[in-house]
Design an enzyme around this catalytic site. Structure first.
Site, mmCIF file in Angstrom:
data_model
loop_
_atom_site.group_PDB
_atom_site.id
_atom_site.type_symbol
_atom_site.label_atom_id
_atom_site.label_comp_id
_atom_site.label_asym_id
_atom_site.label_seq_id
_atom_site.Cartn_x
_atom_site.Cartn_y
_atom_site.Cartn_z
ATOM 1 N N GLU A 279 0.816 -1.716 -0.082
ATOM 2 C CA GLU A 279 -0.118 -0.208 0.009
ATOM 3 C C GLU A 279 0.813 1.362 0.079
ATOM 4 O OE1 GLU A 279 -3.105 -0.406 -0.704
ATOM 5 O OE2 GLU A 279 -2.408 -2.185 -0.840
ATOM 6 N N ASP A 362 3.761 -4.172 -6.003
ATOM 7 C CA ASP A 362 4.065 -5.506 -5.685
ATOM 8 C C ASP A 362 6.303 -5.565 -5.123
ATOM 9 O OD1 ASP A 362 1.646 -6.367 -4.857
ATOM 10 O OD2 ASP A 362 1.613 -8.240 -6.632
#
Length: 421
Positions: A279, A362
């Site tokens: 995030e 990611d």
């Protein structure tokens, strides 16, 4: 002509639905490539036999519902126009008030209520399905409460947009779409600004992270990423779902990273920190602001297409659809039909951009954490909790997946390790 158009619409929908049924339930599923069988990406290594069976069943049913729901919405709008229901709603909305804005508002309410009632059985089935497969833990009264909140929030937003849109069409038939586009920019930013502090709390309680030890770890991670750590919240989702999730929301001082309490309760600290790093990747790479920019561009293109398509359809089929002029409020179902059509077929583009951003996040998380084991176990647990397809069929991936399939995400971990060596 009316009956013919109605018959053709229903026939096309049936043919399409049957085709999608065979594609999803009897077509070639994504499967697992032979080279990856037995690896950490293979669901047979981290899911039980029952979980594998439920995942396959649940995914296929969800996918089929997705692919038929929107075309069914198109059929409903065509039905409302062909049968004259739209004109009837317009007459009912004329209750003696002189101001057109109130008449249009009453019409929007009648149309919105009718469509909501028409789709309620499908919405309820989605709720029943997720509850039956152990994803949803929400009782019916709580679900209905959220459903009613959804109705009024969406109706209120739709009402504002439609009232302003038809006022602009009245003022300028040729350039209304430009003015509408200019207004969408502050409106979208305003909605994103109030989302975390006004809308989201209507559904759930949000509060700063309770686990102070974990909070210290997150603060340390945030400092390494040069990110303010006072915007991390948890939300009580355990009473509604068993799924795991975290997301970034809001803009400016209202921006925050939100962790579901199911995520906090189910994952280890290292796995949670990997999710937080992911995030943070969205935060660092300004994905929210990129999303706003892309939204603004897509709105410009979409409004321009509507401005071209709608007058042409009215001139060609206006008599059959019982529409005299675009500026009349009873043309709204046609406008909604075009919007729904454009949104559906723009899904592959928006999903591709979203998957790219998720891949970037990611990669950022793997660089920040340097913990491939946590990355792999996180992806595996996310798959198990939501009974997710790790490698969906192509059409499902294109139209439904805003995140890369778990097979790809786990493979990216292996690619990252090769790059680092």
């Amino acid at each position: 002509m009316t009956r013919k158009l109605g018959f053709i619409s229903i026939l096309l929908f049936i043919i399409y639905a049957v085709g999608m049924y065979y594609y999803i339930f009897h077509g070639n599923s994504g499967g697992i490539p032979d080279v990856l069988k037995g690896t950490v990406a293979d669901p047979e290594t981290f899911m039980t036999e029952r979980e594998l069976l439920l995942s396959e069943e649940y995914s296929k049913i969800k996918n089929f519902i997705f692919f038929v729901a929107t075309p069914l919405e198109w059929v409903l709008y065509i039905f409302i126009l062909l049968t004259g229901l739209s004109r009837i709603f317009e007459k009912w909305a004329d209750f003696g008030v002189k101001w057109k804005v109130f008449k249009n508002g009453a019409y929007v309410f009648l149309l919105y209520l009718f469509t909501a009632l028409a789709f309620y059985p499908l919405d309820f089935y989605r709720y029943y399905l997720s509850k039956n497969y152990g994803i949803n833990t929400q009782n019916f009264s709580s679900w209905m409460r959220d459903y009613v909140i959804d109705f009024w929030i969406n109706f209120g937003t739709t009402l504002i947009i439609v009232i302003v849109l038809y006022w602009l069409i009245q003022k300028s038939v040729k350039r209304w779409w430009i003015y509408a586009w200019l207004l969408t920019i502050p409106f979208a930013i305003f909605m994103m600004y109030i989302q975390p502090i006004v809308i989201d709390p209507l559904y759930n309680d949000f509060y700063p992270l309770k686990d102070k030890e974990l909070e210290e770890k997150i603060i340390s991670l945030a400092e390494r990423a040069n990110i303010p750590s006072d915007h991390v919240f948890e939300v009580n989702m355990a009473e509604k779902t068993n799924a795991l999730n975290a997301y970034v929301t809001g803009i400016g001082e209202n921006s925050r990273i939100v962790l579901w309490d199911t995520t906090l309760n189910s994952l280890t600290d290292e796995e949670i920190l990997f999710i937080m790093a992911h995030e943070m990747g969205h935060y660092v790479e300004k994905h929210i602001y990129i999303g706003i920019a892309l939204y603004i561009v897509s709105m410009l293109v979409g409004l321009w297409l509507i401005a071209k398509l709608m007058p042409w359809l009215i001139s060609r089929f206006g008599t059959v659809l019982k529409i005299n002029k675009m500026k009349d409020i009873h043309s709204l179902p046609l406008l909604l039909l075009i919007v729904s059509f454009l949104l559906f077929f723009s899904n592959p583009i928006s999903n591709y951009i979203s998957r790219y951003q998720e891949t970037r996040a990611d990669h950022y998380a793997m660089q920040l954490m340097n913990n491939p084991e946590a990355a792999v176990s996180t992806f595996q647990n996310l798959s198990k909790s939501g009974l997710s397809e790790v490698n969906p069929p192509l059409l499902v991936k294109l139209f439904r997946f805003s995140h890369p399939p778990m097979l790809e995400r786990i493979n990216k971990v292996a690619e990252f390790l090769e790059e680092e060596q």
